[in-house]
Design a protein around this motif. Structure first.
Motif, PDB file in Angstrom:
ATOM      1  N   THR A  99       0.751  -1.204  -0.046  1.00  0.00           N
ATOM      2  CA  THR A  99      -0.096  -0.051  -0.024  1.00  0.00           C
ATOM      3  C   THR A  99       0.901   1.126   0.117  1.00  0.00           C
ATOM      4  O   THR A  99       1.803   1.463   0.424  1.00  0.00           O
ATOM      5  CB  THR A  99      -1.122   0.044   1.189  1.00  0.00           C
ATOM      6  N   SER A 100       0.484   2.370  -0.263  1.00  0.00           N
ATOM      7  CA  SER A 100       1.104   3.765  -0.350  1.00  0.00           C
ATOM      8  C   SER A 100       0.735   4.611   0.681  1.00  0.00           C
ATOM      9  O   SER A 100       1.170   5.655   0.928  1.00  0.00           O
ATOM     10  CB  SER A 100       1.138   4.408  -1.825  1.00  0.00           C
ATOM     11  N   VAL A 101      -0.010   3.938   1.793  1.00  0.00           N
ATOM     12  CA  VAL A 101      -0.475   4.797   2.828  1.00  0.00           C
ATOM     13  C   VAL A 101       0.687   4.724   3.989  1.00  0.00           C
ATOM     14  O   VAL A 101       1.268   3.701   4.195  1.00  0.00           O
ATOM     15  CB  VAL A 101      -1.621   4.199   3.532  1.00  0.00           C
ATOM     16  N   GLU A 102       0.962   5.705   4.423  1.00  0.00           N
ATOM     17  CA  GLU A 102       1.961   6.025   5.450  1.00  0.00           C
ATOM     18  C   GLU A 102       1.596   6.059   6.890  1.00  0.00           C
ATOM     19  O   GLU A 102       2.046   5.451   7.703  1.00  0.00           O
ATOM     20  CB  GLU A 102       2.868   7.449   4.912  1.00  0.00           C
ATOM     21  N   LYS A 103       0.393   6.606   7.081  1.00  0.00           N
ATOM     22  CA  LYS A 103       0.002   6.797   8.273  1.00  0.00           C
ATOM     23  C   LYS A 103      -1.782   6.987   8.301  1.00  0.00           C
ATOM     24  O   LYS A 103      -2.205   7.472   7.318  1.00  0.00           O
ATOM     25  CB  LYS A 103       0.426   8.152   8.990  1.00  0.00           C
ATOM     26  N   VAL A 104      -2.292   6.366   9.244  1.00  0.00           N
ATOM     27  CA  VAL A 104      -3.889   6.430   9.416  1.00  0.00           C
ATOM     28  C   VAL A 104      -3.996   7.172  10.676  1.00  0.00           C
ATOM     29  O   VAL A 104      -3.736   6.631  11.618  1.00  0.00           O
ATOM     30  CB  VAL A 104      -4.316   4.924   9.469  1.00  0.00           C
ATOM     31  N   THR A 105      -4.868   8.206  10.548  1.00  0.00           N
ATOM     32  CA  THR A 105      -5.252   8.834  11.837  1.00  0.00           C
ATOM     33  C   THR A 105      -6.754   8.869  12.076  1.00  0.00           C
ATOM     34  O   THR A 105      -7.441   9.458  10.975  1.00  0.00           O
ATOM     35  CB  THR A 105      -4.648  10.379  11.535  1.00  0.00           C
ATOM     36  N   LYS A 106      -7.089   8.557  13.070  1.00  0.00           N
ATOM     37  CA  LYS A 106      -8.682   8.648  13.425  1.00  0.00           C
ATOM     38  C   LYS A 106      -9.105  10.209  13.672  1.00  0.00           C
ATOM     39  O   LYS A 106      -8.492  10.641  14.375  1.00  0.00           O
ATOM     40  CB  LYS A 106      -9.060   7.902  14.336  1.00  0.00           C
ATOM     41  N   MET A 107      -9.939  10.898  12.903  1.00  0.00           N
ATOM     42  CA  MET A 107     -10.239  12.250  13.220  1.00  0.00           C
ATOM     43  C   MET A 107     -11.146  12.311  14.600  1.00  0.00           C
ATOM     44  O   MET A 107     -11.796  11.592  14.757  1.00  0.00           O
ATOM     45  CB  MET A 107     -11.151  12.556  11.988  1.00  0.00           C
ATOM     46  N   ARG A 108     -10.829  13.441  15.284  1.00  0.00           N
ATOM     47  CA  ARG A 108     -11.451  13.727  16.500  1.00  0.00           C
ATOM     48  C   ARG A 108     -12.770  14.048  16.185  1.00  0.00           C
ATOM     49  O   ARG A 108     -13.027  14.473  15.168  1.00  0.00           O
ATOM     50  CB  ARG A 108     -10.697  14.818  17.245  1.00  0.00           C
ATOM     51  N   ASN A 109     -13.715  14.018  16.973  1.00  0.00           N
ATOM     52  CA  ASN A 109     -15.109  14.208  17.009  1.00  0.00           C
ATOM     53  C   ASN A 109     -15.785  13.346  15.757  1.00  0.00           C
ATOM     54  O   ASN A 109     -16.906  14.011  15.629  1.00  0.00           O
ATOM     55  CB  ASN A 109     -15.186  15.657  16.998  1.00  0.00           C
ATOM     56  N   SER A 110     -15.154  12.202  15.572  1.00  0.00           N
ATOM     57  CA  SER A 110     -15.859  11.601  14.399  1.00  0.00           C
ATOM     58  C   SER A 110     -15.701  10.090  14.576  1.00  0.00           C
ATOM     59  O   SER A 110     -14.755   9.508  14.918  1.00  0.00           O
ATOM     60  CB  SER A 110     -15.238  12.041  12.975  1.00  0.00           C
ATOM     61  N   SER A 111     -16.783   9.433  14.296  1.00  0.00           N
ATOM     62  CA  SER A 111     -16.671   7.843  14.733  1.00  0.00           C
ATOM     63  C   SER A 111     -16.316   7.244  13.375  1.00  0.00           C
ATOM     64  O   SER A 111     -16.146   6.059  13.477  1.00  0.00           O
ATOM     65  CB  SER A 111     -18.118   7.268  15.369  1.00  0.00           C
ATOM     66  N   ASN A 112     -16.423   7.766  12.218  1.00  0.00           N
ATOM     67  CA  ASN A 112     -16.231   7.009  10.980  1.00  0.00           C
ATOM     68  C   ASN A 112     -15.457   7.734   9.962  1.00  0.00           C
ATOM     69  O   ASN A 112     -15.409   7.280   8.800  1.00  0.00           O
ATOM     70  CB  ASN A 112     -17.612   6.835  10.343  1.00  0.00           C
TER      71      ASN A 112
END
Length: 111
Positions: A4-17
């Motif tokens: 994959t070319s994704v370096e980082k995955v960050t969950k957004m604050r104040n969002s469940s999805n």
């Protein structure tokens, strides 16, 4: 490879999805597959559906050589094809391994 070319995955604050994907390059891929959980394959050492379903060429877990020898019979220097660093492909310190762990954690976090 099962890469994959994704370096980082960050969950957004104040969002469940919502998640923010950071890519290795400035060129965005045409598509990003989300949903299937990738396993570390102990044949090609990529992140795909696992050794039992892998159709990629096998690689040495130490030096990343294709189809030539097993890790048990390797005399080469440690080299990781994921991050191009001097460690074994299966190292838990590899940035790619940590990325996959972050993805698994996000996938298993309740909304």
């Amino acid at each position: 490879m099962c890469s994959t070319s994704v370096e980082k995955v960050t969950k957004m604050r104040n969002s469940s999805n919502m998640v923010l994907l950071t890519f290795f390059s400035s060129t965005l891929p045409e598509r990003v597959n989300i949903g299937a959980i990738n396993l570390r394959c102990f044949s090609c050492y990529g992140y795909c559906q696992g050794k039992s379903l892998c159709k990629e060429a096998s690689q040495c877990g130490n030096c990343s050589a294709l189809d030539s020898h097993s890790e048990d019979h390797c005399n080469g220097a440690a080299y990781c094809f994921h991050c191009r660093d001097a460690h074994q492909v299966r190292s838990r310190q590899c940035p790619r391994y940590r990325l996959e762990q972050d993805i698994l954690e996000l996938a298993n976090t309740p909304p």
